[in-house]
Every structure is written in C-alpha cells, then in structure tokens.
Design a protein around this motif. Structure first.
Motif, PDB file in Angstrom:
ATOM      1  N   GLU C  17       1.263  -1.866  -1.575  1.00 58.81           N
ATOM      2  CA  GLU C  17       2.069  -1.864  -0.344  1.00 58.81           C
ATOM      3  C   GLU C  17       1.701  -2.991   0.600  1.00 58.81           C
ATOM      4  O   GLU C  17       2.519  -3.403   1.420  1.00 58.81           O
ATOM      5  CB  GLU C  17       1.889  -0.528   0.386  1.00 58.81           C
ATOM      6  CG  GLU C  17       2.522   0.639  -0.341  1.00 58.81           C
ATOM      7  CD  GLU C  17       2.425   1.917   0.460  1.00 58.81           C
ATOM      8  OE1 GLU C  17       1.377   2.578   0.354  1.00 58.81           O
ATOM      9  OE2 GLU C  17       3.377   2.246   1.187  1.00 58.81           O
ATOM     10  N   GLU C  18       0.469  -3.469   0.510  1.00 54.76           N
ATOM     11  CA  GLU C  18       0.000  -4.465   1.465  1.00 54.76           C
ATOM     12  C   GLU C  18      -0.212  -5.807   0.775  1.00 54.76           C
ATOM     13  O   GLU C  18      -0.488  -5.869  -0.421  1.00 54.76           O
ATOM     14  CB  GLU C  18      -1.341  -4.022   2.084  1.00 54.76           C
ATOM     15  CG  GLU C  18      -1.324  -2.622   2.666  1.00 54.76           C
ATOM     16  CD  GLU C  18      -0.451  -2.500   3.908  1.00 54.76           C
ATOM     17  OE1 GLU C  18      -0.221  -3.536   4.571  1.00 54.76           O
ATOM     18  OE2 GLU C  18       0.014  -1.379   4.211  1.00 54.76           O
ATOM     19  N   ALA C  23      -1.035 -15.069  -0.255  1.00 52.89           N
ATOM     20  CA  ALA C  23      -0.772 -14.485  -1.572  1.00 52.89           C
ATOM     21  C   ALA C  23      -0.017 -13.164  -1.426  1.00 52.89           C
ATOM     22  O   ALA C  23      -0.477 -12.260  -0.717  1.00 52.89           O
ATOM     23  CB  ALA C  23      -2.084 -14.255  -2.323  1.00 52.89           C
ATOM     24  N   VAL C  24       1.106 -13.030  -2.082  1.00 56.00           N
ATOM     25  CA  VAL C  24       1.901 -11.805  -2.027  1.00 56.00           C
ATOM     26  C   VAL C  24       1.521 -10.899  -3.196  1.00 56.00           C
ATOM     27  O   VAL C  24       1.535 -11.329  -4.347  1.00 56.00           O
ATOM     28  CB  VAL C  24       3.408 -12.128  -2.106  1.00 56.00           C
ATOM     29  CG1 VAL C  24       4.243 -10.844  -2.102  1.00 56.00           C
ATOM     30  CG2 VAL C  24       3.810 -13.031  -0.952  1.00 56.00           C
ATOM     31  N   SER C  25       1.173  -9.656  -2.896  1.00 51.81           N
ATOM     32  CA  SER C  25       0.894  -8.692  -3.972  1.00 51.81           C
ATOM     33  C   SER C  25       2.121  -8.558  -4.865  1.00 51.81           C
ATOM     34  O   SER C  25       3.237  -8.385  -4.364  1.00 51.81           O
ATOM     35  CB  SER C  25       0.559  -7.311  -3.379  1.00 51.81           C
ATOM     36  OG  SER C  25      -0.720  -7.312  -2.775  1.00 51.81           O
ATOM     37  N   HIS C  26       1.919  -8.622  -6.166  1.00 52.59           N
ATOM     38  CA  HIS C  26       3.069  -8.481  -7.072  1.00 52.59           C
ATOM     39  C   HIS C  26       2.597  -8.189  -8.489  1.00 52.59           C
ATOM     40  O   HIS C  26       1.440  -8.412  -8.839  1.00 52.59           O
ATOM     41  CB  HIS C  26       3.921  -9.751  -7.080  1.00 52.59           C
ATOM     42  CG  HIS C  26       3.251 -10.941  -7.694  1.00 52.59           C
ATOM     43  ND1 HIS C  26       2.388 -11.743  -6.996  1.00 52.59           N
ATOM     44  CD2 HIS C  26       3.316 -11.473  -8.940  1.00 52.59           C
ATOM     45  CE1 HIS C  26       1.955 -12.720  -7.776  1.00 52.59           C
ATOM     46  NE2 HIS C  26       2.492 -12.574  -8.965  1.00 52.59           N
ATOM     47  N   ARG C 103      -0.925  -7.989 -12.800  1.00 52.66           N
ATOM     48  CA  ARG C 103      -0.802  -7.602 -11.387  1.00 52.66           C
ATOM     49  C   ARG C 103      -1.735  -8.456 -10.539  1.00 52.66           C
ATOM     50  O   ARG C 103      -2.875  -8.685 -10.915  1.00 52.66           O
ATOM     51  CB  ARG C 103      -1.156  -6.121 -11.205  1.00 52.66           C
ATOM     52  CG  ARG C 103      -0.848  -5.597  -9.785  1.00 52.66           C
ATOM     53  CD  ARG C 103      -1.357  -4.179  -9.574  1.00 52.66           C
ATOM     54  NE  ARG C 103      -0.870  -3.288 -10.619  1.00 52.66           N
ATOM     55  CZ  ARG C 103      -1.377  -2.081 -10.877  1.00 52.66           C
ATOM     56  NH1 ARG C 103      -2.375  -1.621 -10.147  1.00 52.66           N
ATOM     57  NH2 ARG C 103      -0.891  -1.346 -11.862  1.00 52.66           N
ATOM     58  N   LEU C 104      -1.211  -8.935  -9.417  1.00 53.04           N
ATOM     59  CA  LEU C 104      -2.031  -9.589  -8.394  1.00 53.04           C
ATOM     60  C   LEU C 104      -1.995  -8.681  -7.183  1.00 53.04           C
ATOM     61  O   LEU C 104      -0.920  -8.384  -6.641  1.00 53.04           O
ATOM     62  CB  LEU C 104      -1.473 -10.983  -8.076  1.00 53.04           C
ATOM     63  CG  LEU C 104      -2.289 -11.821  -7.082  1.00 53.04           C
ATOM     64  CD1 LEU C 104      -2.050 -13.312  -7.321  1.00 53.04           C
ATOM     65  CD2 LEU C 104      -1.998 -11.473  -5.637  1.00 53.04           C
ATOM     66  N   ASP C 105      -3.152  -8.202  -6.760  1.00 53.45           N
ATOM     67  CA  ASP C 105      -3.245  -7.284  -5.639  1.00 53.45           C
ATOM     68  C   ASP C 105      -3.979  -8.000  -4.507  1.00 53.45           C
ATOM     69  O   ASP C 105      -5.187  -8.254  -4.594  1.00 53.45           O
ATOM     70  CB  ASP C 105      -3.990  -6.017  -6.084  1.00 53.45           C
ATOM     71  CG  ASP C 105      -4.064  -4.958  -4.990  1.00 53.45           C
ATOM     72  OD1 ASP C 105      -3.971  -5.302  -3.801  1.00 53.45           O
ATOM     73  OD2 ASP C 105      -4.250  -3.781  -5.338  1.00 53.45           O
ATOM     74  N   SER C 106      -3.231  -8.349  -3.455  1.00 51.91           N
ATOM     75  CA  SER C 106      -3.829  -9.059  -2.318  1.00 51.91           C
ATOM     76  C   SER C 106      -3.915  -8.152  -1.089  1.00 51.91           C
ATOM     77  O   SER C 106      -3.832  -8.615   0.045  1.00 51.91           O
ATOM     78  CB  SER C 106      -3.040 -10.334  -2.001  1.00 51.91           C
ATOM     79  OG  SER C 106      -1.768 -10.018  -1.465  1.00 51.91           O
TER      80      SER C 106
END
Lengths: 121, 121, 121, 121
Positions: C17-18, C23-26, C103-106
């Motif tokens: 969600e955040e 960097a955009v989480s995606h 997944r990239l979680d920022s």
C-alpha cells in the motif's frame, strides 16, 4: 555413499566479507530429511580458478531439518570457505531429502535475504 | 485426506524474533487452489533436534488463494511455532493446488523479503 | 486461446500500500517469448474471499520480453487490482513462453526485492 | 555449438541505473560446470521493442563455477547492455551445466538481493 545419489546445485554462492552487528552475514544450506532413514550428505564446492573441494560426510538424521552455515566448518563437513570469493555448491545425498539455499547479507545494517530452491538432478 | 497426496517442502523456515513496527516479521505459506473442489491441507514441521509436529486439516476452498501466517496458530491448523528456531515445512494436499513460501524479516526497520517456489513431489 | 495452454501460478501476490519516492512499490509479471509466433496471455487472479477475475488477452509478440506491472490496468489486460490485498495469480499462454514474478516493496526507503520462477503446469 | 543444447530463461532481467558506493548495482549469470568437459555458453537478450541480440561464445571450463556480470561486456560474450532497460535472458549451453541468476540493487545504500533458479528447457 550409495550409488543412488541425488544432486542439487547452487551456482551462486558467496560469503559476504562484512557484517553489521548483531546480524552476521552468512549462507545456509538447509536440508530437510522427511524419511525414516538417516541421510548422508557430501558438499562439493566449485571455484572460478581452482579445482573443486569435497567435504566429509554430514549426517542428516531421519525426520530432521538442518540449517548448515557455510562459514562454520563443523557444519559443512570440514570445508573452510573464504569470504569474498564467488563459488558454487553441489550437494549430494543418498536419501530423498530436500535442499534449499539462503543468504543473509548484513554488509549494510539493513540486511537483505535471498533464497533459492534447486531441483534434484 | 485421500491417498492421492501431493507434497511440497520448504527446508529453510524461520520466524525472526524481532520486529520493527509497523511491519511484523512473519512467514507465509501461500496456497492457490484453482480447482473446483475444496483442498485439504496438512502442515508438518521438522526440527533439528526433536520429532516433527503435524497440524490439523486446513481447508483451502475451491477457486481461492490463502496466505497462512505461521505465527498465527489458527491459520496453520493449530501449530504453535516458536520464533528464533530454524525448522522446515512439509505441505500436503489432496488436490492440485499450488504452494509458495515467503518471509518478511523486519528485524531492521528496512525490512527484507525472500520467496521460494517448491515443486510438488 | 487455443487448447494447448500452459499455465503458471504465483500463490503469493501482493501490492504494497505504501511507497517511498522515487521508487514505487510494484509487482511485475515478466513474460519472455523466444518463439517466432505471438503469444496470447490471459491472467486470472484469485482471492481469499471472492470469485476469481479474468483479464482480457495480452499479446506478447514473437521474440520479445515484456514486464507487466500489476498496478497498471493497461499492462495486465484491464485488471484493476487493489493494493494491500493478498491474492494469487494464474498466467495462461498458448505458446512456449517463460514466466517470472518479482516484487519491489518500497514501503521503507531502503526497498527490498523478491522473485519467483514458477514451472509451467 | 552442438545440437544437444540446453536452454535456461530469465524473463526478469534489469540493471539498475543507480548505485550507492561501495556496492555497485549489478546482475550475475552464474554457471556451474560440474562435468569434465568445457562448456560453451551463448547468451541471447530479449527486449520489449526491438530484436534480440546474441553474444559470442563464453567458455566455462570443466569443474569451474563462473559468475558473469551483465554490465561487463567481456564477461558476457561482448554484449553491451544498457542500465534502466527491462529485458530478458536466454542462456544456451552444450554441456550439462547449472544456471542461476541474481541481482544486487544498491540504488538505496541498504542494498537488496534477489535470486532465481531457472530449470533447463
């Protein structure tokens, strides 16, 4: 070791040279033995520029799960592995065990994890 | 549970002892059931120095995807797992489901993720 | 879509969600089509508590590699996926393509990556 | 290259544009050759919007393990790969080698790792 060996490979092995306390940088070779017989495991390590090295036999008891740290020689059949050196791992076992490789890299205080699940050959 | 069981293994399971709020350190066993029948799942956990423990049956309904947190007993068939203890996981199911394992470790505020996709045996 | 479908599954899908700029989480569903024919891909998403949803056809051209972000509906055949909701993914294709999920979680400024390589069913 | 080729695929390849010293963002294609014959490896890279490119032959000697960084043309058969561009990788080899892909992303000082273990086709 019997003839009915199964083999797993981890081409990307590496022990980071640095650690930030309290987390110590390390790799683990994790072996789960769901069978009712002890498994005999031998680890062979491969390098870019020299001949492979082979461990003593490591026993993974029946119905047990063992996480072996590659930086602790007693846990990997006597292998003495240097940090900062890219290498690869072969795991051989004479029983129907399961193998997973993981790395914790605490070069930075905010450490990072990676894991890989090789298929037996 | 029928005889036509399929099994998946995660040799490297571990619940970190520490968490940095708001992210809670946890592992998830994720099961996707694309079939039109409910799946019955049993989790068995293996340790380095004691006998395995077996969960109650967990139902994963037809056409559903469930993320089970290992630290929540109600989500893993009543298993009460300690943090800080290396262990391994066997997942059994009586339907053609799919299994993935992931860990979020927030020991450090900048948490880290790892994931593994075991093949059925 | 022809009858000769192959299917891949990612049981652990999740859009954080955040995000911490820049960097955009995606998440990305990455499809490599090494063949000389265009591939037709359909994505089906599974949830814990509601029926699955199915995308329109996505074309992955011959000899191309496409990284589809799940948060961009035009990239995943019109699916509108909510962040913060655990789900699972099925990828179907009518050609011999290759699939990987990352997944990239920022959520934290120091972002974290994870990736999984499902085998076709 | 002989006819008996095996192929591995990494659909999610990407060289981050930024690095935080001293860790350089990079990907590695790791090849372990446990056989007693040299292996000949060719790397083909696939893009979203242009035709694939093919490397020169890379020799992985018998009983050696090589970590090839995709940002160093001499290590990947002359390929000159741009950072910041999503792409995919095919590895071909004429021997029974093992392949693993890893990425270290140091866009943030607290870098992150991910790894994938493709199965041969």
């Amino acid at each position: 070791m019997s003839d009915a060996l199964r083999r797993w490979y981890i081409p990307d092995a590496f022990i980071p040279e640095e650690s930030t306390a309290p987390a110590v940088s390390h790799e683990s070779i994790c072996v789960l033995n769901p069978t009712d017989d002890d498994a005999h495991v031998v680890i062979t390590v491969y390098f870019a520029d020299k001949e492979p090295e082979r461990s003593d036999v490591v026993v993974v008891p029946a119905r047990r799960d063992i996480h072996m740290r590659t930086i602790i020689p007693e846990q990997v059949g006597g292998l003495r592995l240097a940090s900062g050196v890219p290498y690869g791992i072969q795991v051989e076992a004479d029983a129907d065990v399961q193998v997973q490789y993981s790395r914790l890299d605490s070069t930075q205080a905010a450490y990072t994890l990676m894991t890989a699940m090789p298929q037996p050959q």
